[in-house]
Design a protein around this motif. Structure first.
Motif, mmCIF file in Angstrom:
data_model
loop_
_atom_site.group_PDB
_atom_site.id
_atom_site.type_symbol
_atom_site.label_atom_id
_atom_site.label_comp_id
_atom_site.label_asym_id
_atom_site.label_seq_id
_atom_site.Cartn_x
_atom_site.Cartn_y
_atom_site.Cartn_z
ATOM 1 N N PHE A 1 -10.776 6.596 11.048
ATOM 2 C CA PHE A 1 -10.296 5.620 10.077
ATOM 3 C C PHE A 1 -11.200 5.563 8.844
ATOM 4 O O PHE A 1 -10.713 5.352 7.732
ATOM 5 C CB PHE A 1 -10.158 4.244 10.720
ATOM 6 N N GLU A 2 -12.496 5.753 9.043
ATOM 7 C CA GLU A 2 -13.413 5.769 7.894
ATOM 8 C C GLU A 2 -13.124 6.925 6.947
ATOM 9 O O GLU A 2 -13.405 6.834 5.744
ATOM 10 C CB GLU A 2 -14.862 5.854 8.394
ATOM 11 N N SER A 3 -12.551 7.997 7.467
ATOM 12 C CA SER A 3 -12.280 9.175 6.632
ATOM 13 C C SER A 3 -11.037 9.005 5.759
ATOM 14 O O SER A 3 -10.813 9.789 4.824
ATOM 15 C CB SER A 3 -12.086 10.410 7.516
ATOM 16 N N LEU A 4 -10.238 7.993 6.029
ATOM 17 C CA LEU A 4 -8.997 7.801 5.282
ATOM 18 C C LEU A 4 -9.287 7.182 3.919
ATOM 19 O O LEU A 4 -9.965 6.162 3.821
ATOM 20 C CB LEU A 4 -8.033 6.908 6.068
ATOM 21 N N GLN A 5 -8.753 7.791 2.884
ATOM 22 C CA GLN A 5 -8.942 7.274 1.528
ATOM 23 C C GLN A 5 -7.913 6.208 1.173
ATOM 24 O O GLN A 5 -8.128 5.412 0.258
ATOM 25 C CB GLN A 5 -8.864 8.427 0.528
ATOM 26 N N GLN A 6 -6.800 6.217 1.874
ATOM 27 C CA GLN A 6 -5.764 5.203 1.675
ATOM 28 C C GLN A 6 -5.216 4.814 3.039
ATOM 29 O O GLN A 6 -5.116 5.648 3.936
ATOM 30 C CB GLN A 6 -4.622 5.737 0.799
ATOM 31 N N MET B 1 -8.894 -1.393 6.161
ATOM 32 C CA MET B 1 -8.068 -2.143 5.214
ATOM 33 C C MET B 1 -8.908 -3.116 4.400
ATOM 34 O O MET B 1 -8.684 -3.291 3.197
ATOM 35 C CB MET B 1 -6.951 -2.873 5.965
ATOM 36 N N ARG B 2 -9.864 -3.734 5.044
ATOM 37 C CA ARG B 2 -10.758 -4.630 4.300
ATOM 38 C C ARG B 2 -11.607 -3.835 3.316
ATOM 39 O O ARG B 2 -11.862 -4.285 2.195
ATOM 40 C CB ARG B 2 -11.637 -5.400 5.276
ATOM 41 N N ARG B 3 -12.039 -2.659 3.720
ATOM 42 C CA ARG B 3 -12.835 -1.813 2.813
ATOM 43 C C ARG B 3 -12.015 -1.426 1.594
ATOM 44 O O ARG B 3 -12.520 -1.432 0.460
ATOM 45 C CB ARG B 3 -13.300 -0.560 3.562
ATOM 46 N N LEU B 4 -10.768 -1.098 1.801
ATOM 47 C CA LEU B 4 -9.896 -0.653 0.712
ATOM 48 C C LEU B 4 -9.320 -1.824 -0.080
ATOM 49 O O LEU B 4 -8.772 -1.623 -1.167
ATOM 50 C CB LEU B 4 -8.758 0.196 1.288
ATOM 51 N N ARG B 5 -9.423 -3.037 0.466
ATOM 52 C CA ARG B 5 -8.947 -4.256 -0.196
ATOM 53 C C ARG B 5 -7.486 -4.160 -0.650
ATOM 54 O O ARG B 5 -7.113 -4.608 -1.719
ATOM 55 C CB ARG B 5 -9.846 -4.590 -1.393
#
Length: 242
Positions: free
Chosen positions: A80-85, A131-135
């Protein structure tokens, strides 16, 4: 408006969605619907045997990554950390085992908990962090079972019923925790679904009463969509006529 138009109307265009269990019957139906609605799908799979049966191999909108165990927190977190979106994470993966209590030992219970509850917890946690990281807000959809809402139907499959009841509790509690971040968490609770494997296992059953995987997938798709703006913490029955 027909079902095809309904799916297209939901705004998944260029949205990125994780689907665990995407090589199985329900997971494949979910991917079909997502692709039709314009999504990009990310599918962790267990091993080469599972992947070789997937009809989505070779699709330019579906990416596969091998994760042997979805209860492996380090592996799932790294994925999940590797996902950019990431817009949605849909957790279809699980396992079913039936046994009367005298044969349902601790190992069976722990196996059902790992396959169903722990995998859903680990994936939900990793998705929420991403999701929180990507806001960007987002949606999480788990798959419970009818036994989670009607435990008496779990006679003969107590370990499975306990595990899926945990998935329901996880969904309700996490739905309350993440609502402020515009991350809505829900689950579906299917009865026996109309799949080739279930027909083979129960050749004398009334298949017409079973929910079709495409119809269960359509419910999942709505819960995972931006059009779902208010439903969270729900365990939605998808029983068909059963």
């Amino acid at each position: 408006m027909n079902a095809t138009q309904d799916l297209i109307a939901m705004n998944f265009r260029d949205r990125h969605v994780v689907v665990t269990g995407g090589t199985g019957a329900l997971g494949a139906a979910v991917i079909d619907a997502l692709l039709q609605a314009g999504a990009w799908c990310h599918v962790p799979y267990r091993g080469a045997k599972a992947l070789e049966h997937s009809r989505h191999r070779g699709s330019d909108r579906v990416s596969f990554v091998e994760i042997h165990d979805l209860a492996d927190e380090a592996a799932v977190s790294g994925y999940f950390e590797s996902l950019q979106q990431l817009w949605a994470s849909i957790h279809v993966a699980g396992a079913y085992a039936a046994a009367p209590i005298e044969h349902g030992d601790k190992a069976l219970l722990l196996g059902q908990l790992e396959s169903n509850l722990v995998s859903a917890y680990v994936c939900s946690r990793a998705a929420a962090i991403a999701m929180r990281r990507l806001r960007s807000g987002g949606r999480i959809v788990n798959v419970a079972a009818r036994q989670a809402l009607e435990p008496r139907l779990g006679a003969g499959s107590v370990a499975y019923t306990i595990a899926k009841s945990g998935v329901a509790a996880l969904t309700a509690a996490l739905g309350a925790e993440l609502a402020r971040d515009d991350i809505l968490v829900n689950a579906v609770a299917p009865s026996i679904m109309d799949t080739a494997a279930n027909r083979q296992a129960m050749p004398k059953a009334d298949y017409s009463a079973w929910p079709k995987v495409a119809d269960v997938a359509a419910t999942i798709l709505f819960l995972a969509s931006p059009e779902n703006t208010v439903t969270r913490g729900a365990i939605v029955p998808v029983y068909g006529k059963a």
